[in-house]
Write a protein that holds these residues in place. Structure first.
Motif, PDB file in Angstrom:
ATOM      1  N   LEU A 210     -15.622  45.760 -28.531  1.00  0.00           N
ATOM      2  CA  LEU A 210     -15.649  44.408 -29.085  1.00  0.00           C
ATOM      3  C   LEU A 210     -14.390  43.643 -28.687  1.00  0.00           C
ATOM      4  O   LEU A 210     -14.443  42.431 -28.419  1.00  0.00           O
ATOM      5  CB  LEU A 210     -15.769  44.466 -30.610  1.00  0.00           C
ATOM      6  N   LYS A 211     -13.263  44.335 -28.638  1.00  0.00           N
ATOM      7  CA  LYS A 211     -12.005  43.702 -28.205  1.00  0.00           C
ATOM      8  C   LYS A 211     -12.159  43.105 -26.809  1.00  0.00           C
ATOM      9  O   LYS A 211     -11.774  41.956 -26.556  1.00  0.00           O
ATOM     10  CB  LYS A 211     -10.878  44.731 -28.202  1.00  0.00           C
ATOM     11  N   ASP A 212     -12.727  43.884 -25.901  1.00  0.00           N
ATOM     12  CA  ASP A 212     -12.894  43.406 -24.527  1.00  0.00           C
ATOM     13  C   ASP A 212     -13.955  42.312 -24.443  1.00  0.00           C
ATOM     14  O   ASP A 212     -13.847  41.404 -23.624  1.00  0.00           O
ATOM     15  CB  ASP A 212     -13.256  44.573 -23.615  1.00  0.00           C
ATOM     16  N   SER A 213     -14.987  42.410 -25.277  1.00  0.00           N
ATOM     17  CA  SER A 213     -16.059  41.415 -25.244  1.00  0.00           C
ATOM     18  C   SER A 213     -15.553  40.031 -25.618  1.00  0.00           C
ATOM     19  O   SER A 213     -15.962  39.028 -25.026  1.00  0.00           O
ATOM     20  CB  SER A 213     -17.191  41.825 -26.196  1.00  0.00           C
ATOM     21  N   LEU A 214     -14.634  39.970 -26.609  1.00  0.00           N
ATOM     22  CA  LEU A 214     -14.164  38.677 -27.101  1.00  0.00           C
ATOM     23  C   LEU A 214     -12.697  38.407 -26.768  1.00  0.00           C
ATOM     24  O   LEU A 214     -12.139  37.410 -27.219  1.00  0.00           O
ATOM     25  CB  LEU A 214     -14.358  38.611 -28.629  1.00  0.00           C
ATOM     26  N   ASN A 215     -12.074  39.333 -26.004  1.00  0.00           N
ATOM     27  CA  ASN A 215     -10.667  39.168 -25.623  1.00  0.00           C
ATOM     28  C   ASN A 215      -9.792  38.985 -26.866  1.00  0.00           C
ATOM     29  O   ASN A 215      -9.022  38.028 -26.982  1.00  0.00           O
ATOM     30  CB  ASN A 215     -10.505  37.973 -24.679  1.00  0.00           C
TER      31      ASN A 215
END
Length: 308
Positions: A83-88
């Protein structure tokens, strides 16, 4: 995943507070949507799953396999790497999630090294309070064996079996990638051979003349072979960061489709192996053509040019 110490993860159909054996641990699992970051609405709500777990959980350790790190969920969300990578996302960002018809707002206090799914973790007490339930209610169980049975089980995930299955998939993928790498090396070798062939043929007369008037091999190498070798080396070095960035962009683009994040990190050993392969290919081709030009006379070269 590092930090998972349970045998099975069992999801139940209903919330319950039935008594379990003492070494089991419970959690609350809720489907949610991330609708805003730092009070800025997202163009498209990001579907996610909210897990309410006990801050003292020993079967589910969120960060660096450290039990103490679970205490962070009393102050905010621990977010999966996916999720961190999905939404930066960054630590300190405030997430707004939609739970049914209501919303919850908490800051991000840490990231769990989970590469699967858009997961958020919060203290079970805070999650249950959203539904006016006491902390002893749950709809999920982390077990230490495979003995738990109930007619209300929706799904059960055997962690060890899942890891084995996933490892087999990755092994097959690695094998396919290995074949693709070998094919790429073969194609690159042919391409390098053709480039050198064209280059040396275009300078065939010049090289033969230089040999006739007394130029040493080293002098000829510096003038004709060295620039080609340096160009190949520089092109190889430039291609490393370009290829790495392109591959990461590709993996990011398919991350949402396949449901998990793949991490590709360049290894020094792989770079040295690729460089060694390039050097060997160049040297083999170099010696083949050097042998050819040592046997070529200026007369045969000029005669060949005249017949064209």
């Amino acid at each position: 995943k590092k930090g998972n110490h349970y045998v099975e993860m069992i999801n139940l159909r209903y919330m319950t507070k039935s008594t379990l054996q003492s070494d089991y641990e419970t959690y609350t699992r809720i489907s949610t949507n991330v609708v805003a970051v730092n009070s800025q609405d997202l163009p498209d709500a990001q579907s996610s799953t909210l897990y309410g777990i006990d801050p003292s959980s020993s079967l589910k350790r969120l960060i660096n396999d450290d039990i103490q790190s679970n205490e962070l969920i009393q102050d905010g969300f621990v977010v999966s790497q996916y999720l961190k990578d999905s939404l930066n996302l960054q630590i300190g960002d405030e997430l707004t999630i939609q739970v049914g018809t209501s919303t919850m707002n908490y800051p991000i206090v840490g990231f769990s090294n989970e590469l699967l799914e858009n997961n958020l973790f919060l203290a079970k007490e805070l999650v249950n309070a959203q539904f006016d339930l006491t902390p002893d209610y749950y709809n999920g169980i982390y077990t230490t064996d495979t003995n738990y049975q109930s007619p209300d089980i929706v799904s059960r995930i055997n962690y060890t079996q899942s890891i084995d299955d996933f490892s087999q998939i990755l092994n097959v993928s690695s094998l396919l990638i290995g074949y693709l790498v070998l094919l790429s090396i073969f194609i690159s070798a042919i391409a390098l051979y053709l480039v050198l062939l064209n280059f040396l043929r275009s300078h065939q007369t010049d090289i033969a003349l230089l040999r006739v008037i007394g130029y040493y091999d080293l002098e000829i190498h510096k003038q004709y072979y060295l620039p080609v070798a340096l160009s190949a080396l520089i092109s190889f070095l430039i291609s490393i960061p370009i290829t790495y960035k392109a591959l990461n962009l590709f993996l990011t683009s398919i991350m949402k489709e396949i449901g998990f994040r793949l991490i590709v990190l360049p290894k020094t050993s792989d770079i040295l192996l690729a460089l060694s392969t390039l050097s060997v290919m160049f040297l083999i081709t170099f010696f083949v053509f050097q042998k050819y030009y040592e046997q070529a006379s200026i007369a045969s070269v000029l005669k060949r040019d005249d017949t064209r």
